[in-house]
Design a protein around this motif. Structure first.
Motif, PDB file in Angstrom:
ATOM      1  N   SER A 151      13.572   5.519   3.238  1.00  0.00           N
ATOM      2  CA  SER A 151      13.220   6.748   2.524  1.00  0.00           C
ATOM      3  C   SER A 151      11.907   7.332   3.035  1.00  0.00           C
ATOM      4  O   SER A 151      11.763   8.546   3.156  1.00  0.00           O
ATOM      5  CB  SER A 151      13.120   6.477   1.023  1.00  0.00           C
ATOM      6  OG  SER A 151      14.366   6.082   0.512  1.00  0.00           O
ATOM      7  N   LEU A 152      10.943   6.472   3.319  1.00  0.00           N
ATOM      8  CA  LEU A 152       9.655   6.943   3.833  1.00  0.00           C
ATOM      9  C   LEU A 152       9.716   7.300   5.314  1.00  0.00           C
ATOM     10  O   LEU A 152       8.923   8.106   5.789  1.00  0.00           O
ATOM     11  CB  LEU A 152       8.567   5.888   3.599  1.00  0.00           C
ATOM     12  CG  LEU A 152       8.123   5.699   2.162  1.00  0.00           C
ATOM     13  CD1 LEU A 152       7.132   4.554   2.070  1.00  0.00           C
ATOM     14  CD2 LEU A 152       7.518   6.977   1.599  1.00  0.00           C
ATOM     15  N   PHE A 181       6.626   7.704   7.610  1.00  0.00           N
ATOM     16  CA  PHE A 181       5.448   7.649   6.736  1.00  0.00           C
ATOM     17  C   PHE A 181       5.203   6.246   6.176  1.00  0.00           C
ATOM     18  O   PHE A 181       4.189   6.013   5.542  1.00  0.00           O
ATOM     19  CB  PHE A 181       5.581   8.650   5.586  1.00  0.00           C
ATOM     20  CG  PHE A 181       5.713  10.064   6.077  1.00  0.00           C
ATOM     21  CD1 PHE A 181       4.618  10.733   6.603  1.00  0.00           C
ATOM     22  CD2 PHE A 181       6.931  10.712   6.034  1.00  0.00           C
ATOM     23  CE1 PHE A 181       4.737  12.029   7.075  1.00  0.00           C
ATOM     24  CE2 PHE A 181       7.060  12.002   6.501  1.00  0.00           C
ATOM     25  CZ  PHE A 181       5.963  12.668   7.027  1.00  0.00           C
ATOM     26  N   TRP A 182       6.144   5.327   6.406  1.00  0.00           N
ATOM     27  CA  TRP A 182       5.964   3.967   5.887  1.00  0.00           C
ATOM     28  C   TRP A 182       5.009   3.187   6.776  1.00  0.00           C
ATOM     29  O   TRP A 182       5.203   3.096   7.989  1.00  0.00           O
ATOM     30  CB  TRP A 182       7.296   3.216   5.815  1.00  0.00           C
ATOM     31  CG  TRP A 182       7.117   1.837   5.259  1.00  0.00           C
ATOM     32  CD1 TRP A 182       7.028   1.493   3.951  1.00  0.00           C
ATOM     33  CD2 TRP A 182       6.963   0.627   5.995  1.00  0.00           C
ATOM     34  NE1 TRP A 182       6.830   0.137   3.830  1.00  0.00           N
ATOM     35  CE2 TRP A 182       6.781  -0.421   5.084  1.00  0.00           C
ATOM     36  CE3 TRP A 182       6.943   0.324   7.354  1.00  0.00           C
ATOM     37  CZ2 TRP A 182       6.610  -1.738   5.453  1.00  0.00           C
ATOM     38  CZ3 TRP A 182       6.763  -0.997   7.740  1.00  0.00           C
ATOM     39  CH2 TRP A 182       6.601  -2.004   6.791  1.00  0.00           C
ATOM     40  N   VAL A 192       6.508  11.852  -0.064  1.00  0.00           N
ATOM     41  CA  VAL A 192       7.956  11.619  -0.103  1.00  0.00           C
ATOM     42  C   VAL A 192       8.396  11.438  -1.550  1.00  0.00           C
ATOM     43  O   VAL A 192       7.770  10.699  -2.306  1.00  0.00           O
ATOM     44  CB  VAL A 192       8.322  10.366   0.734  1.00  0.00           C
ATOM     45  CG1 VAL A 192       9.794  10.018   0.580  1.00  0.00           C
ATOM     46  CG2 VAL A 192       7.981  10.602   2.204  1.00  0.00           C
ATOM     47  N   LYS A 209      11.970  11.078  -2.343  1.00  0.00           N
ATOM     48  CA  LYS A 209      13.408  10.811  -2.268  1.00  0.00           C
ATOM     49  C   LYS A 209      13.638   9.311  -2.303  1.00  0.00           C
ATOM     50  O   LYS A 209      12.689   8.530  -2.271  1.00  0.00           O
ATOM     51  CB  LYS A 209      14.015  11.433  -1.007  1.00  0.00           C
ATOM     52  CG  LYS A 209      13.497  10.847   0.285  1.00  0.00           C
ATOM     53  CD  LYS A 209      14.135  11.535   1.484  1.00  0.00           C
ATOM     54  CE  LYS A 209      13.645  10.887   2.778  1.00  0.00           C
ATOM     55  NZ  LYS A 209      14.275  11.463   3.932  1.00  0.00           N
ATOM     56  N   TYR A 228      11.655   6.541  -4.437  1.00  0.00           N
ATOM     57  CA  TYR A 228      10.439   7.272  -4.803  1.00  0.00           C
ATOM     58  C   TYR A 228      10.747   8.439  -5.738  1.00  0.00           C
ATOM     59  O   TYR A 228       9.839   8.989  -6.344  1.00  0.00           O
ATOM     60  CB  TYR A 228       9.708   7.747  -3.538  1.00  0.00           C
ATOM     61  CG  TYR A 228       9.239   6.573  -2.726  1.00  0.00           C
ATOM     62  CD1 TYR A 228       8.005   5.990  -2.973  1.00  0.00           C
ATOM     63  CD2 TYR A 228      10.057   6.006  -1.755  1.00  0.00           C
ATOM     64  CE1 TYR A 228       7.581   4.884  -2.260  1.00  0.00           C
ATOM     65  CE2 TYR A 228       9.637   4.892  -1.038  1.00  0.00           C
ATOM     66  CZ  TYR A 228       8.409   4.334  -1.301  1.00  0.00           C
ATOM     67  OH  TYR A 228       8.001   3.225  -0.616  1.00  0.00           O
ATOM     68  N   LYS A 229      12.008   8.788  -5.863  1.00  0.00           N
ATOM     69  CA  LYS A 229      12.430   9.806  -6.816  1.00  0.00           C
ATOM     70  C   LYS A 229      12.364   9.253  -8.242  1.00  0.00           C
ATOM     71  O   LYS A 229      12.188   9.995  -9.197  1.00  0.00           O
ATOM     72  CB  LYS A 229      13.865  10.240  -6.484  1.00  0.00           C
ATOM     73  CG  LYS A 229      14.345  11.423  -7.259  1.00  0.00           C
ATOM     74  CD  LYS A 229      15.747  11.907  -6.940  1.00  0.00           C
ATOM     75  CE  LYS A 229      16.459  11.275  -5.804  1.00  0.00           C
ATOM     76  NZ  LYS A 229      17.834  11.759  -5.605  1.00  0.00           N
TER      77      LYS A 229
END
Length: 152
Positions: A72-73, A76-77, A90, A92, A95-96
């Motif tokens: 999902s990241l 960015f992870w 993020v 999504k 994280y949503k």
């Protein structure tokens, strides 16, 4: 490797690392975690432990959530706080629903992995240490994101 590659990518895109002073504590706790499992299992004489299928299932499900977090990241992870006002946080995947799902994953691991090896004291101590570190880390992340949003 993935985290390091993503860190380089973020910094090449103008990302800036924030509040990294506590990072070494995370590394230290995780190294001590694995040493503690080994030492406790050795000292307690845990050599022939029957596999607990429930704990193994929890561990596998937790790893599936970790993969979901990382996917999902995407780029960015990483393991550090790196922000860039060019990118939005993020929101999504997990994280949503949960603000810091990867920290929940780590907390579960710090409890379940030692129990798989009969390291009961480690299973009690390290989730507690994780919570103490998160009391530093999560506010640091929130400050970094708030500063980013003000500039962006």
């Amino acid at each position: 490797m993935i985290a390091k590659r993503n860190e380089r990518w973020m910094k090449n895109k103008g990302g800036v690392e924030k509040e990294g002073g506590h990072y070494k504590l995370f590394v230290l706790v995780h190294v001590l975690f694995f040493l503690s499992i080994f030492i406790e299992a050795y000292v307690r004489g845990v050599h022939h432990l029957e596999l607990n299928h429930v704990l193994l299932l929890i561990f596998i499900l937790t790893q599936m959530i970790r993969v979901w977090c990382i996917q999902s990241l995407g780029r960015f992870w990483n393991t550090k706080i790196i922000v860039n006002p060019k990118f939005s946080p993020v929101a999504k995947g997990p994280y949503k629903y949960v603000k810091h799902p990867n920290y929940v994953v780590v907390g579960i691991e710090l409890f379940v992995i030692p129990l798989l090896f009969g390291a009961i004291y480690t299973a009690i101590l390290f989730p507690f240490l994780h919570i103490l570190l998160l009391a530093i880390r999560i506010p640091a992340e929130e400050r970094a994101l708030a500063q980013m949003e003000k500039r962006g």
